[in-house]
Design a protein around this motif. Sequence first.
Motif, PDB file in Angstrom:
ATOM      1  N   GLY A  67       0.807  -1.222   0.000  1.00 36.11           N
ATOM      2  CA  GLY A  67       0.000   0.000   0.000  1.00 36.11           C
ATOM      3  C   GLY A  67       0.828   1.253   0.000  1.00 36.11           C
ATOM      4  O   GLY A  67       0.325   2.342   0.284  1.00 36.11           O
ATOM      5  N   GLN A  68       2.117   1.137  -0.344  1.00 40.57           N
ATOM      6  CA  GLN A  68       2.993   2.302  -0.373  1.00 40.57           C
ATOM      7  C   GLN A  68       2.597   3.253  -1.502  1.00 40.57           C
ATOM      8  O   GLN A  68       2.045   2.849  -2.517  1.00 40.57           O
ATOM      9  CB  GLN A  68       4.464   1.879  -0.537  1.00 40.57           C
ATOM     10  N   ARG A  69       2.880   4.531  -1.301  1.00 38.21           N
ATOM     11  CA  ARG A  69       2.538   5.535  -2.320  1.00 38.21           C
ATOM     12  C   ARG A  69       3.365   5.368  -3.586  1.00 38.21           C
ATOM     13  O   ARG A  69       2.882   5.574  -4.692  1.00 38.21           O
ATOM     14  CB  ARG A  69       2.769   6.942  -1.762  1.00 38.21           C
ATOM     15  N   HIS A  70       4.621   5.041  -3.407  1.00 36.67           N
ATOM     16  CA  HIS A  70       5.546   5.002  -4.538  1.00 36.67           C
ATOM     17  C   HIS A  70       5.490   3.640  -5.241  1.00 36.67           C
ATOM     18  O   HIS A  70       6.485   2.931  -5.355  1.00 36.67           O
ATOM     19  CB  HIS A  70       6.965   5.351  -4.094  1.00 36.67           C
ATOM     20  N   LYS A  71       4.313   3.288  -5.756  1.00 39.14           N
ATOM     21  CA  LYS A  71       4.137   1.991  -6.409  1.00 39.14           C
ATOM     22  C   LYS A  71       4.840   1.915  -7.758  1.00 39.14           C
ATOM     23  O   LYS A  71       4.951   0.839  -8.334  1.00 39.14           O
ATOM     24  CB  LYS A  71       2.647   1.686  -6.590  1.00 39.14           C
ATOM     25  N   LYS A  72       5.311   3.039  -8.230  1.00 38.25           N
ATOM     26  CA  LYS A  72       6.028   3.029  -9.502  1.00 38.25           C
ATOM     27  C   LYS A  72       7.232   2.101  -9.434  1.00 38.25           C
ATOM     28  O   LYS A  72       7.624   1.498 -10.440  1.00 38.25           O
ATOM     29  CB  LYS A  72       6.470   4.450  -9.868  1.00 38.25           C
ATOM     30  N   GLU A  73       7.816   1.961  -8.265  1.00 41.07           N
ATOM     31  CA  GLU A  73       8.977   1.088  -8.114  1.00 41.07           C
ATOM     32  C   GLU A  73       8.619  -0.371  -8.380  1.00 41.07           C
ATOM     33  O   GLU A  73       9.464  -1.158  -8.815  1.00 41.07           O
ATOM     34  CB  GLU A  73       9.591   1.247  -6.717  1.00 41.07           C
ATOM     35  N   ILE A  74       7.365  -0.744  -8.142  1.00 41.61           N
ATOM     36  CA  ILE A  74       6.938  -2.121  -8.408  1.00 41.61           C
ATOM     37  C   ILE A  74       6.948  -2.399  -9.903  1.00 41.61           C
ATOM     38  O   ILE A  74       7.387  -3.467 -10.352  1.00 41.61           O
ATOM     39  CB  ILE A  74       5.543  -2.385  -7.801  1.00 41.61           C
ATOM     40  N   ASP A  75       6.479  -1.429 -10.697  1.00 38.50           N
ATOM     41  CA  ASP A  75       6.509  -1.579 -12.157  1.00 38.50           C
ATOM     42  C   ASP A  75       7.950  -1.672 -12.662  1.00 38.50           C
ATOM     43  O   ASP A  75       8.256  -2.453 -13.571  1.00 38.50           O
ATOM     44  CB  ASP A  75       5.800  -0.399 -12.829  1.00 38.50           C
ATOM     45  N   VAL A  76       8.832  -0.869 -12.063  1.00 34.15           N
ATOM     46  CA  VAL A  76      10.251  -0.909 -12.423  1.00 34.15           C
ATOM     47  C   VAL A  76      10.824  -2.285 -12.103  1.00 34.15           C
ATOM     48  O   VAL A  76      11.564  -2.874 -12.911  1.00 34.15           O
ATOM     49  CB  VAL A  76      11.036   0.188 -11.672  1.00 34.15           C
ATOM     50  N   ALA A  77      10.478  -2.824 -10.943  1.00 37.10           N
ATOM     51  CA  ALA A  77      10.967  -4.150 -10.534  1.00 37.10           C
ATOM     52  C   ALA A  77      10.507  -5.220 -11.514  1.00 37.10           C
ATOM     53  O   ALA A  77      11.280  -6.126 -11.871  1.00 37.10           O
ATOM     54  CB  ALA A  77      10.483  -4.469  -9.126  1.00 37.10           C
ATOM     55  N   ARG A  78       9.271  -5.128 -11.949  1.00 38.46           N
ATOM     56  CA  ARG A  78       8.749  -6.107 -12.918  1.00 38.46           C
ATOM     57  C   ARG A  78       9.543  -6.075 -14.227  1.00 38.46           C
ATOM     58  O   ARG A  78       9.894  -7.125 -14.776  1.00 38.46           O
ATOM     59  CB  ARG A  78       7.277  -5.821 -13.215  1.00 38.46           C
ATOM     60  N   ARG A  79       9.810  -4.872 -14.705  1.00 39.39           N
ATOM     61  CA  ARG A  79      10.530  -4.740 -15.981  1.00 39.39           C
ATOM     62  C   ARG A  79      11.953  -5.302 -15.877  1.00 39.39           C
ATOM     63  O   ARG A  79      12.424  -5.995 -16.781  1.00 39.39           O
ATOM     64  CB  ARG A  79      10.569  -3.273 -16.417  1.00 39.39           C
ATOM     65  N   VAL A  80      12.623  -4.989 -14.781  1.00 39.95           N
ATOM     66  CA  VAL A  80      14.006  -5.436 -14.606  1.00 39.95           C
ATOM     67  C   VAL A  80      14.079  -6.959 -14.533  1.00 39.95           C
ATOM     68  O   VAL A  80      14.899  -7.589 -15.206  1.00 39.95           O
ATOM     69  CB  VAL A  80      14.630  -4.807 -13.336  1.00 39.95           C
ATOM     70  N   THR A  81      13.216  -7.557 -13.719  1.00 39.94           N
ATOM     71  CA  THR A  81      13.276  -9.010 -13.541  1.00 39.94           C
ATOM     72  C   THR A  81      12.847  -9.754 -14.801  1.00 39.94           C
ATOM     73  O   THR A  81      13.369 -10.834 -15.096  1.00 39.94           O
ATOM     74  CB  THR A  81      12.401  -9.452 -12.352  1.00 39.94           C
TER      75      THR A  81
END
Length: 219
Positions: free
Chosen positions: A37-51
């Motif tokens: 529920g963190q505000r900075h969910k953009k990092e999750i999309d970044v993590a998906r792309r990298v992995t």
Amino acid sequence: MKEKVVIIYSGGMDSYTVLNKALQEGYDAYPLTFDYGQRHKKEIDVARRVTQKLGLKHKVIDITAINQLLQGSSLTSDIDIPEGHYAEESMKSTVVPNRNMILLSLAIGYAVSIGAHKVYYGAHSGDHAIYPDCRPEFVNKMNAVSQIANYDPVEIVSPYLHQSKIEILKDGLTMGLDYSQTWTCYNGREKACGRCGACQERLEAFAKNGQVDPLEYED
């Protein structure tokens, strides 16, 4: 057969460096990302792309239901994100109650289930002043517990526990890592704000390493 390890991978600079360090050391990495529920969910999309690019077995786990139990932090509640460096008292509002204990516990359970004996996470010395769950005392105690919590002991590994973000970036640059593939800002907008503690520390790390941050900033 390569040894399996679980990496708590947020998509930020520190966990990105830890993930790649584990890969370069020859481990079979299983990155694990949490949506709490963190505000900075953009990092999750970044993590998906990298992995995905690395061809890794990546899990993104939705634990947003616990957000109602973790109120009072500017990262999970309707509280303004403070601006300034982590050394400032105001940055304590970014502490999410018991976050790393919860995330490490889940990661340890995952490690046991896949036969991994190590869980990596990116605690570092720059976090010690503000975040109790990034301090050596916490990591050492959690490590002791994780050795006896299951039939199979699991080691918590924090390779940068006594190093700063400046040193983490230096190590990553030596590895040839591309930090445009990370997200740090606490405000999950299109561009990084450049003013929150996360941005300030990131920009300082690049400056101290004589490099220009590849991310775009609002200011």
